[in-house]
Design an enzyme around this catalytic site. Structure first.
Site, PDB file in Angstrom:
ATOM      1  NE  ARG A  26      95.661 -13.171  60.383  1.00 31.75           N
ATOM      2  CZ  ARG A  26      96.091 -14.377  60.016  1.00 31.75           C
ATOM      3  NH1 ARG A  26      96.552 -14.580  58.804  1.00 31.75           N
ATOM      4  NH2 ARG A  26      96.028 -15.397  60.863  1.00 31.75           N
ATOM      5  CD  GLN A  91      88.131 -17.457  75.975  1.00 29.38           C
ATOM      6  OE1 GLN A  91      87.793 -17.500  74.805  1.00 29.38           O
ATOM      7  NE2 GLN A  91      89.346 -17.786  76.379  1.00 29.38           N
ATOM      8  CG  ASP A 120      88.636 -20.354  63.098  1.00 32.92           C
ATOM      9  OD1 ASP A 120      88.679 -21.505  63.572  1.00 32.92           O
ATOM     10  OD2 ASP A 120      89.515 -19.494  63.312  1.00 32.92           O
ATOM     11  N   GLY A 155     100.881 -25.672  65.943  1.00 29.82           N
ATOM     12  CA  GLY A 155     101.474 -26.457  67.019  1.00 29.82           C
ATOM     13  C   GLY A 155     102.041 -27.750  66.441  1.00 29.82           C
ATOM     14  NE  ARG A 356      58.408 -11.851  43.574  1.00 31.42           N
ATOM     15  CZ  ARG A 356      57.427 -10.986  43.844  1.00 31.42           C
ATOM     16  NH1 ARG A 356      56.767 -10.393  42.855  1.00 31.42           N
ATOM     17  NH2 ARG A 356      57.112 -10.730  45.087  1.00 31.42           N
ATOM     18  CB  ALA A 403      53.318  -9.822  24.699  1.00 26.48           C
ATOM     19  CB  SER A 428      49.198  -8.111  23.543  1.00 25.35           C
ATOM     20  OG  SER A 428      49.756  -9.242  22.914  1.00 25.35           O
ATOM     21  N   GLY A 446      42.976  -7.784  23.158  1.00 20.22           N
ATOM     22  CA  GLY A 446      44.191  -7.071  23.541  1.00 20.22           C
ATOM     23  C   GLY A 446      43.861  -5.693  24.103  1.00 20.22           C
TER      24      GLY A 446
HETATM   25  C1  UD1 Z   1      95.746 -23.439  67.851  1.00 20.34           C
HETATM   26  C2  UD1 Z   1      96.585 -24.485  68.576  1.00 20.34           C
HETATM   27  C3  UD1 Z   1      97.665 -24.988  67.631  1.00 20.34           C
HETATM   28  C4  UD1 Z   1      97.044 -25.529  66.364  1.00 20.34           C
HETATM   29  C5  UD1 Z   1      96.151 -24.492  65.726  1.00 20.34           C
HETATM   30  C6  UD1 Z   1      95.377 -25.093  64.586  1.00 20.34           C
HETATM   31  C7  UD1 Z   1      96.559 -23.821  70.902  1.00 20.34           C
HETATM   32  C8  UD1 Z   1      97.334 -23.200  71.984  1.00 20.34           C
HETATM   33  N1  UD1 Z   1      97.179 -23.909  69.737  1.00 20.34           N
HETATM   34  O1  UD1 Z   1      96.609 -22.366  67.600  1.00 20.34           O
HETATM   35  O2  UD1 Z   1      98.398 -26.004  68.255  1.00 20.34           O
HETATM   36  O3  UD1 Z   1      98.036 -25.939  65.464  1.00 20.34           O
HETATM   37  O4  UD1 Z   1      95.189 -23.990  66.668  1.00 20.34           O
HETATM   38  O5  UD1 Z   1      94.672 -24.101  63.889  1.00 20.34           O
HETATM   39  O6  UD1 Z   1      95.443 -24.243  71.097  1.00 20.34           O
HETATM   40  N2  UD1 Z   1      89.840 -19.077  70.745  1.00 20.34           N
HETATM   41  C9  UD1 Z   1      88.955 -18.755  71.743  1.00 20.34           C
HETATM   42  N3  UD1 Z   1      89.422 -18.125  72.840  1.00 20.34           N
HETATM   43  C10 UD1 Z   1      90.722 -17.798  72.995  1.00 20.34           C
HETATM   44  C11 UD1 Z   1      91.624 -18.128  71.960  1.00 20.34           C
HETATM   45  C12 UD1 Z   1      91.151 -18.788  70.847  1.00 20.34           C
HETATM   46  O7  UD1 Z   1      87.767 -19.040  71.635  1.00 20.34           O
HETATM   47  O8  UD1 Z   1      91.060 -17.225  74.019  1.00 20.34           O
HETATM   48  C13 UD1 Z   1      89.326 -19.783  69.555  1.00 20.34           C
HETATM   49  C14 UD1 Z   1      89.544 -19.010  68.276  1.00 20.34           C
HETATM   50  O9  UD1 Z   1      88.423 -18.183  67.993  1.00 20.34           O
HETATM   51  C15 UD1 Z   1      89.671 -20.128  67.258  1.00 20.34           C
HETATM   52  C16 UD1 Z   1      90.300 -21.271  68.050  1.00 20.34           C
HETATM   53  O10 UD1 Z   1      90.052 -20.975  69.413  1.00 20.34           O
HETATM   54  O11 UD1 Z   1      88.425 -20.568  66.806  1.00 20.34           O
HETATM   55  C17 UD1 Z   1      91.797 -21.410  67.816  1.00 20.34           C
HETATM   56  O12 UD1 Z   1      92.410 -20.214  68.202  1.00 20.34           O
HETATM   57  P1  UD1 Z   1      93.673 -19.629  67.446  1.00 20.34           P
HETATM   58  O13 UD1 Z   1      94.028 -18.343  68.035  1.00 20.34           O
HETATM   59  O14 UD1 Z   1      93.435 -19.665  65.974  1.00 20.34           O
HETATM   60  O15 UD1 Z   1      94.769 -20.702  67.849  1.00 20.34           O
HETATM   61  P2  UD1 Z   1      96.164 -20.870  67.205  1.00 20.34           P
HETATM   62  O16 UD1 Z   1      97.105 -19.957  67.875  1.00 20.34           O
HETATM   63  O17 UD1 Z   1      96.051 -20.785  65.741  1.00 20.34           O
END
Ligand code: UD1
Ligand code: MG
Length: 477
Positions: A26, A91, A120, A155, A356, A403, A428, A446
């Site tokens: 997004r 990952q 984030d 969650g 600078r 100047a 100047s 000048g």
């Molecule tokens: C997650 C939580 C949720 C919580 C929310 C808060 C889980 C299953 N759920 O949901 O309970 O309320 O965060 O914001 O954990 N990421 C990875 N690898 C992956 C997936 C995600 O590194 O495979 C990272 C994302 O880049 C991000 C963080 O994990 O930084 C959270 O992932 P996101 O997809 O935002 O989780 P939510 O579904 O929002």
């Protein structure tokens, strides 16, 4: 960065894991989401700096989308990353937050408390994390939670009585569970050994087909390990960034918080909504700042300093009583190096001045409109009030620099120095071709172009002699 932490003696070391593998679709950007800037710092760097404030033993960053860029952005040793061991774990593909943590298992030691953060979620505070770590205490699972009026997408913290039983993801939740306002922030503290055992038990049998880290809560409950929810009230600390709109909203909220802190210290801001501090701004008493000013890096303002509207000031120390008039750009290099900028007490700078890297201005120096100063030292009371350039120059006390005059410091290959000794008066429109020394108390007429040193006290004029032809008739058609 972090506030001072209460010094809690815990048996276990703190190992931070930062999840940063997600795509950030997004954001609609080529730049990986966690490298977008908040208050001038990458989102992920905020989190890493907080880990440093926490005195983490090691920091593991899970990367995936844009992994090379993310790793490159953080791999160079900086102030905070020098403080701990940093690991990058890839990952690929991204199968959920639980899967993300599984990738970190090989680099996590068994004796630590693991603090799980998101790349984030930039504004989580070190003292909040310290409280969470204390709640974990090396034996319990501690979840950072908050009540949201609109918990959609998060969650939910499901309790039986007071006891936390599970985190249920929004998409998996029943109607009754969706009514729960308390949500999981995405941040937890958990003993490494327990975490590893629970991660091995995760499956992806849920509505999203993902390995949910949040499922470990159920395992903790089943194993009789206490689950504690540490609930906070400050939504900014757990605000996540998914879109440019959210990024801008968090930026404004963060800037307003900094503005309020400055005002509480006594700084007068013409409008707290029109201030941007992208770094550290330290102010003495009775500083006032007009609208639309941007401060970057390390900036220190002495007592009574006034900053006019629309100034951009980076890496500078501005001493007591100095006035920076509107539209001035002060662009210092790295703090603590010769490139940082110093403005002396009572100096008057601008409007429309440009300082600078390496500009060092003594007390009572005046730099006026459209004057550029680079890598130059101006001693007390020196003045360059209009349309001038001073580069690689050493300027003595009380010098008046006219100047339109410039130092010609660059011969196409090398930079050379110009020395203008005390009490010199440069007229100047002069060109001072470096290397060159203008002797103390000298005067330069000048329009002169000087190529040779001048003796103290001398008048130097180096320009075509004036010729006037009487009754000159201009050509006519
Ligand atoms: C997650 C939580 C949720 C919580 C929310 C808060 C889980 C299953 N759920 O949901 O309970 O309320 O965060 O914001 O954990 N990421 C990875 N690898 C992956 C997936 C995600 O590194 O495979 C990272 C994302 O880049 C991000 C963080 O994990 O930084 C959270 O992932 P996101 O997809 O935002 O989780 P939510 O579904 O929002
Ligand atoms: Mg999320």
């Amino acid at each position: 960065m972090g506030s001072k932490l209460e010094n809690v003696k815990l048996a276990s070391a703190v190992d931070v894991v930062i999840m940063a593998a997600g795509k950030g679709t997004r954001m609609k950007s080529k730049l990986p989401k966690v490298l977008h800037l908040l208050a001038g710092r990458a989102l992920l760097k905020h989190v890493v700096d907080t880990a440093a404030a926490l005195l983490a033993r090691q920091v593991t960053i899970i990367t995936g989308h844009g992994a090379m860029e993310v790793e490159a952005a953080l791999a160079s040793p900086t102030d905070s990353t020098a403080l701990f061991d940093i690991n990058f774990v890839r990952q690929e593909p991204q199968l959920g937050t639980g899967h993300a943590l599984q990738q970190a298992v090989p680099v996590l030691r068994d004796d630590g408390i693991v603090v799980v953060l998101s790349g984030d979620v930039p504004l989580i505070a070190a003292d909040t994390l310290q409280q969470l770590i204390n709640a974990c205490g090396g034996t319990q699972l501690a979840l950072l939670t908050i009540d949201f009026a609109d918990p959609t997408g998060y969650g939910r913290i499901v309790r039986q009585g007071e006891q936390v039983q599970a985190i249920v993801e929004h998409k998996d939740a029943s109607e009754a569970q969706r009514a729960i306002k308390e949500i999981y922030s995405g941040i937890m503290a958990v003993p490494a050994k327990l975490l590893k055992a629970w991660l091995a038990r995760l499956d992806n049998k849920n509505s999203q087909g993902e390995y949910y880290l949040t499922d470990i809560v159920k395992f903790a409950v089943a194993d009789g390990v206490p689950v504690v929810a540490h609930k906070i009230g400050d939504a900014l600390q757990v605000a996540g960034i998914n879109s440019p709109v959210q990024l801008a909203e968090l930026e404004r909220a963060f800037q307003m918080r900094q503005a309020v802190q400055l005002m509480e210290q006594g700084v007068r801001l013409a409008d707290p909504a029109r201030l941007d501090v992208r770094g550290q701004l330290v102010c003495a008493q009775d500083v006032s700042i007009d609208v639309n000013c941007v401060f970057e890096g390390a900036v220190t303002l002495g007592e009574g300093v006034k900053i006019g509207a629309n100034c951009v000031i980076s890496n500078a120390t501005i001493d007591a009583g100095a006035v920076i008039h509107p539209f001035t750009h002060i662009e210092g290099g790295k703090p603590g190096t010769k490139d940082a900028i110093e403005v002396g007490a009572g100096a008057l700078i601008g409007p429309f001045a440009r300082l600078r890297p390496g500009a060092k201005l003594g007390p009572e120096v005046h730099i006026g409109n459209f004057v550029e100063v680079k890598n130059s030292t101006l001693a007390r009371g020196a003045k360059a009030n209009h349309l001038a350039y001073l580069g690689d120059a050493t300027v003595g006390e009380r010098v008046n620099y006219g100047a339109g005059s410039i130092t010609a410091n660059y011969d196409g290959a090398f930079k050379h120095r110009t020395v203008i000794e005390a009490d010199v008066h440069i007229g100047s429109n002069c060109v001072l071709i470096a290397p060159l020394t203008v002797g103390a108390g000298g005067t330069v007429g000048g329009g002169s172009t000087l190529t040779k040193d001048t003796a103290p006290g001398a008048l130097s004029v180096a320009r075509g002699k004036q010729v006037s032809i009487a009754n000159w008739k201009r050509p006519a058609k």
